[in-house]
Motif scaffolding. Structure first.
Motif, short mmCIF file in Angstrom:
data_model
loop_
_atom_site.label_atom_id
_atom_site.label_comp_id
_atom_site.label_asym_id
_atom_site.label_seq_id
_atom_site.Cartn_x
_atom_site.Cartn_y
_atom_site.Cartn_z
N GLU A 153 23.26 29.66 74.38
CA GLU A 153 23.93 28.37 74.51
C GLU A 153 24.65 27.94 73.22
OE1 GLU A 153 22.04 24.18 75.23
OE2 GLU A 153 22.03 25.29 77.14
N LYS A 154 24.00 28.14 72.09
CA LYS A 154 24.62 27.75 70.81
C LYS A 154 25.87 28.59 70.53
CE LYS A 154 20.58 25.81 68.60
NZ LYS A 154 19.66 25.85 67.48
N ARG A 155 25.81 29.86 70.84
CA ARG A 155 26.98 30.72 70.65
C ARG A 155 28.09 30.36 71.62
NH1 ARG A 155 24.55 36.72 69.28
NH2 ARG A 155 23.59 36.09 67.32
N ALA A 156 27.72 29.96 72.82
CA ALA A 156 28.72 29.56 73.82
C ALA A 156 29.46 28.31 73.32
CB ALA A 156 28.06 29.29 75.16
N LEU A 157 28.72 27.35 72.76
CA LEU A 157 29.35 26.15 72.20
C LEU A 157 30.23 26.51 71.00
CD1 LEU A 157 26.44 23.56 72.45
CD2 LEU A 157 28.56 23.60 73.78
N ALA A 158 29.76 27.44 70.18
CA ALA A 158 30.55 27.87 69.02
C ALA A 158 31.84 28.55 69.47
CB ALA A 158 29.73 28.81 68.14
N ALA A 159 31.78 29.35 70.52
CA ALA A 159 32.99 30.02 71.04
C ALA A 159 33.97 28.99 71.60
CB ALA A 159 32.60 31.03 72.12
N LEU A 160 33.45 27.99 72.28
CA LEU A 160 34.29 26.92 72.82
C LEU A 160 34.93 26.12 71.69
CD1 LEU A 160 35.24 25.64 75.43
CD2 LEU A 160 33.13 24.30 75.47
#
Length: 170
Positions: A116-123
């Protein structure tokens, strides 16, 4: 939602609505009309970039449903950006729509990290790159379009902040 985040989202949304409605409701300026193909190209790029961000938001929510409530206001703003860039019959393509569809208008959905944290970082990274692209386009845009690009880039910068902010006060 935290008090700080609520205030930032509320203020950002109110400012963006005021800016975007002012830009989209006024008649086209003479200088922008004279820009012709350049203006059309900048608007098409703006719509394409916002549509790509919209697809990224949708893919992120599909992969991480727990983020849906947090991302909803940011996605709504991005959908408004698509609408503003395609206003007045200037749609770059029939697939540039702000409505959510599982197939994203026939396009391949972006890959989203499982964490989830990486998904937010990618966004956040996608928002940052888009805001940087819009800021760079200011140099060649006529005044009315430059104001639109600047306000949408500022909105993207606020999205980056909200996506990268730690939930320390929740």
């Amino acid at each position: 939602m935290t008090r700080r985040r609520s205030l930032l989202l509320g203020g950002g949304a109110l400012g963006a609505v005021a800016l975007l409605s002012g830009c989209s409701d006024e008649p086209e300026s003479r200088r922008e009309a004279d820009g012709g193909a350049d203006v059309a190209l900048l608007r098409a790029r703006g719509a394409r970039d916002s549509t790509a961000l919209l697809a990224r938001y949708d893919a992120t929510v599909d992969t991480h449903p727990d983020l849906a409530e947090r991302l909803a206001p940011l996605r709504e703003e991005t959908a408004r950006h698509v609408a503003v860039f395609t206003a007045k019959g200037r749609s770059p393509s029939p697939s540039a729509t702000a409505s959510r569809s599982p197939s994203a208008g026939g396009r391949r959905m972006p890959e989203v990290p499982k964490d989830e944290k990486r998904a937010l970082a990618a966004l956040a990274q996608a928002e940052r790159q888009t805001a940087d692209t819009r800021t760079a386009a200011l140099a060649t845009a006529p005044p009315e379009l430059a104001r639109l690009l600047a306000s949408v880039a500022a909105c993207g910068a606020a999205h980056v902040y909200l996506l990268t902010q730690r939930d320390t006060d929740s």
